[in-house]
Design a protein around this motif. Structure first.
Motif, PDB file in Angstrom:
ATOM      1  N   MET A   1       0.954  -1.195  -0.080  1.00 27.89           N
ATOM      2  CA  MET A   1       0.058   0.108  -0.080  1.00 27.89           C
ATOM      3  C   MET A   1       0.792   1.296   0.005  1.00 27.89           C
ATOM      4  O   MET A   1       1.913   1.273   0.651  1.00 27.89           O
ATOM      5  N   THR A   2       0.433   2.490  -0.723  1.00 27.63           N
ATOM      6  CA  THR A   2       1.273   3.465  -0.731  1.00 27.63           C
ATOM      7  C   THR A   2       0.270   4.595  -0.677  1.00 27.63           C
ATOM      8  O   THR A   2      -0.850   4.633  -0.930  1.00 27.63           O
ATOM      9  N   ILE A   3       0.603   5.268   0.729  1.00 26.46           N
ATOM     10  CA  ILE A   3      -0.546   6.595   0.815  1.00 26.46           C
ATOM     11  C   ILE A   3       0.101   7.711   0.271  1.00 26.46           C
ATOM     12  O   ILE A   3       1.236   7.968   0.345  1.00 26.46           O
ATOM     13  N   THR A   4      -0.979   8.328  -0.530  1.00 21.46           N
ATOM     14  CA  THR A   4      -0.554   9.317  -1.258  1.00 21.46           C
ATOM     15  C   THR A   4      -0.809  10.689  -0.844  1.00 21.46           C
ATOM     16  O   THR A   4      -0.561  11.764  -1.338  1.00 21.46           O
ATOM     17  N   ASN A   5      -1.988  10.865   0.141  1.00 23.97           N
ATOM     18  CA  ASN A   5      -2.501  12.076   0.781  1.00 23.97           C
ATOM     19  C   ASN A   5      -2.730  11.694   1.854  1.00 23.97           C
ATOM     20  O   ASN A   5      -3.269  10.732   2.398  1.00 23.97           O
ATOM     21  N   ALA A   6      -3.474  12.837   2.671  1.00 22.79           N
ATOM     22  CA  ALA A   6      -4.005  12.674   4.184  1.00 22.79           C
ATOM     23  C   ALA A   6      -5.030  13.690   4.379  1.00 22.79           C
ATOM     24  O   ALA A   6      -4.929  14.777   3.756  1.00 22.79           O
ATOM     25  N   LEU A   7      -6.291  13.325   4.930  1.00 30.13           N
ATOM     26  CA  LEU A   7      -7.287  14.468   5.462  1.00 30.13           C
ATOM     27  C   LEU A   7      -7.305  14.437   6.891  1.00 30.13           C
ATOM     28  O   LEU A   7      -7.635  13.150   7.473  1.00 30.13           O
ATOM     29  N   ALA A   8      -7.030  15.345   7.519  1.00 33.40           N
ATOM     30  CA  ALA A   8      -7.164  15.513   8.878  1.00 33.40           C
ATOM     31  C   ALA A   8      -8.459  15.951   9.350  1.00 33.40           C
ATOM     32  O   ALA A   8      -8.670  17.202   8.952  1.00 33.40           O
ATOM     33  N   GLY A   9      -9.293  15.280  10.356  1.00 33.55           N
ATOM     34  CA  GLY A   9     -10.503  15.783  10.635  1.00 33.55           C
ATOM     35  C   GLY A   9     -10.723  16.297  12.150  1.00 33.55           C
ATOM     36  O   GLY A   9      -9.974  15.853  12.857  1.00 33.55           O
ATOM     37  N   ILE A  10     -11.234  17.336  12.153  1.00 34.66           N
ATOM     38  CA  ILE A  10     -11.514  18.182  13.582  1.00 34.66           C
ATOM     39  C   ILE A  10     -13.034  18.122  13.635  1.00 34.66           C
ATOM     40  O   ILE A  10     -13.615  18.661  13.041  1.00 34.66           O
ATOM     41  N   ALA A  11     -13.506  17.338  14.771  1.00 39.59           N
ATOM     42  CA  ALA A  11     -14.742  17.493  15.140  1.00 39.59           C
ATOM     43  C   ALA A  11     -15.231  18.735  15.940  1.00 39.59           C
ATOM     44  O   ALA A  11     -14.509  19.210  16.904  1.00 39.59           O
ATOM     45  N   VAL A  12     -16.593  19.239  15.527  1.00 40.29           N
ATOM     46  CA  VAL A  12     -17.048  20.348  16.059  1.00 40.29           C
ATOM     47  C   VAL A  12     -18.300  20.319  16.319  1.00 40.29           C
ATOM     48  O   VAL A  12     -19.310  19.412  16.198  1.00 40.29           O
ATOM     49  N   ASP A  13     -18.890  21.094  17.278  1.00 44.11           N
ATOM     50  CA  ASP A  13     -20.471  21.234  17.891  1.00 44.11           C
ATOM     51  C   ASP A  13     -21.352  22.235  17.128  1.00 44.11           C
ATOM     52  O   ASP A  13     -22.178  21.479  16.323  1.00 44.11           O
ATOM     53  N   ASP A  14     -20.831  23.196  16.718  1.00 45.11           N
ATOM     54  CA  ASP A  14     -21.442  24.238  15.832  1.00 45.11           C
ATOM     55  C   ASP A  14     -20.569  24.678  14.628  1.00 45.11           C
ATOM     56  O   ASP A  14     -19.586  25.217  14.581  1.00 45.11           O
ATOM     57  N   ILE A  15     -20.956  23.899  13.737  1.00 45.07           N
ATOM     58  CA  ILE A  15     -20.505  24.245  12.372  1.00 45.07           C
ATOM     59  C   ILE A  15     -20.388  25.654  11.709  1.00 45.07           C
ATOM     60  O   ILE A  15     -19.076  25.953  11.437  1.00 45.07           O
ATOM     61  N   THR A  16     -21.269  26.324  12.179  1.00 40.08           N
ATOM     62  CA  THR A  16     -21.016  27.630  11.622  1.00 40.08           C
ATOM     63  C   THR A  16     -20.069  28.696  12.540  1.00 40.08           C
ATOM     64  O   THR A  16     -19.154  29.190  11.891  1.00 40.08           O
ATOM     65  N   ALA A  17     -20.034  28.338  13.846  1.00 41.49           N
ATOM     66  CA  ALA A  17     -19.010  29.117  14.411  1.00 41.49           C
ATOM     67  C   ALA A  17     -17.648  28.459  14.191  1.00 41.49           C
ATOM     68  O   ALA A  17     -16.730  29.232  14.148  1.00 41.49           O
ATOM     69  N   ALA A  18     -17.616  27.317  13.879  1.00 44.45           N
ATOM     70  CA  ALA A  18     -16.370  26.824  13.726  1.00 44.45           C
ATOM     71  C   ALA A  18     -15.826  27.211  12.142  1.00 44.45           C
ATOM     72  O   ALA A  18     -14.430  27.552  11.927  1.00 44.45           O
ATOM     73  N   LEU A  19     -16.548  27.365  11.186  1.00 44.26           N
ATOM     74  CA  LEU A  19     -16.256  27.623  10.071  1.00 44.26           C
ATOM     75  C   LEU A  19     -15.771  29.353  10.082  1.00 44.26           C
ATOM     76  O   LEU A  19     -14.801  29.635   9.453  1.00 44.26           O
ATOM     77  N   ASP A  20     -16.389  29.978  10.882  1.00 45.67           N
ATOM     78  CA  ASP A  20     -16.158  31.560  11.030  1.00 45.67           C
ATOM     79  C   ASP A  20     -14.582  31.474  11.743  1.00 45.67           C
ATOM     80  O   ASP A  20     -13.797  32.297  11.161  1.00 45.67           O
ATOM     81  N   PHE A  21     -14.210  30.521  12.566  1.00 46.49           N
ATOM     82  CA  PHE A  21     -13.158  30.584  13.191  1.00 46.49           C
ATOM     83  C   PHE A  21     -11.902  30.209  12.439  1.00 46.49           C
ATOM     84  O   PHE A  21     -10.827  30.737  12.076  1.00 46.49           O
ATOM     85  N   TYR A  22     -12.188  29.070  11.640  1.00 45.30           N
ATOM     86  CA  TYR A  22     -11.138  28.356  10.740  1.00 45.30           C
ATOM     87  C   TYR A  22     -11.004  29.352   9.554  1.00 45.30           C
ATOM     88  O   TYR A  22      -9.929  29.226   8.877  1.00 45.30           O
ATOM     89  N   GLU A  23     -12.051  30.092   8.955  1.00 38.20           N
ATOM     90  CA  GLU A  23     -11.768  31.045   8.020  1.00 38.20           C
ATOM     91  C   GLU A  23     -10.743  31.858   8.443  1.00 38.20           C
ATOM     92  O   GLU A  23      -9.986  32.503   7.582  1.00 38.20           O
ATOM     93  N   LEU A  24     -10.849  32.641   9.498  1.00 41.46           N
ATOM     94  CA  LEU A  24      -9.895  33.411  10.231  1.00 41.46           C
ATOM     95  C   LEU A  24      -8.525  32.893  10.151  1.00 41.46           C
ATOM     96  O   LEU A  24      -7.363  33.384   9.772  1.00 41.46           O
ATOM     97  N   LEU A  25      -8.435  31.471  10.819  1.00 42.39           N
ATOM     98  CA  LEU A  25      -7.170  30.877  10.976  1.00 42.39           C
ATOM     99  C   LEU A  25      -6.574  30.552   9.810  1.00 42.39           C
ATOM    100  O   LEU A  25      -5.112  30.918   9.738  1.00 42.39           O
TER     101      LEU A  25
END
Length: 116
Positions: A1-25
């Motif tokens: 097996m060859t891993i070619t990429n990765a996706l790291a997931g961060i779980a949040v409660d409020d997607i709207t508030a999280a999107l606002d924060f990560y857009e700034l980040l």
């Protein structure tokens, strides 16, 4: 097996508030919104960061982002109203730690010269 990429997931409660924060980040809107409760940012060196609504797991994640110039990133983030909860300097990395609205830990880390 060859891993070619990765996706790291961060779980949040409020997607709207999280999107606002990560857009700034990240300094931009998500690169993809594959579903209403997910936002994804593609990283220049490869890989993706995914923010997803999952109340059961929200707040327990850690994401480390390697940067070329920590001072520059801290200046940019400060202009967005984001300040680190902690900073440290070690033999191999200097780091700044942030928390998203759910308490997930986001670490910006710059390798010390000759260590990376």
């Amino acid at each position: 097996m060859t891993i070619t990429n990765a996706l790291a997931g961060i779980a949040v409660d409020d997607i709207t508030a999280a999107l606002d924060f990560y857009e700034l980040l990240f300094g931009r809107m998500p690169d993809a919104r594959p579903m209403g409760d997910i936002g994804e940012w593609k990283l220049p060196g490869g890989g993706w960061v995914q923010i997803l609504a999952d109340s059961d797991r929200a707040g327990a994640g850690t994401l480390t982002l390697i940067v070329d110039d920590l001072a520059e990133e801290l200046g940019r983030l400060s202009l967005q109203g984001l300040t680190p909860v902690a900073k440290s300097m070690g033999d191999f990395f200097k780091t700044a730690k942030f928390r998203d609205p759910d308490g997930n830990q986001i670490i910006f880390s710059q390798p010390q010269p000759g260590t990376y």
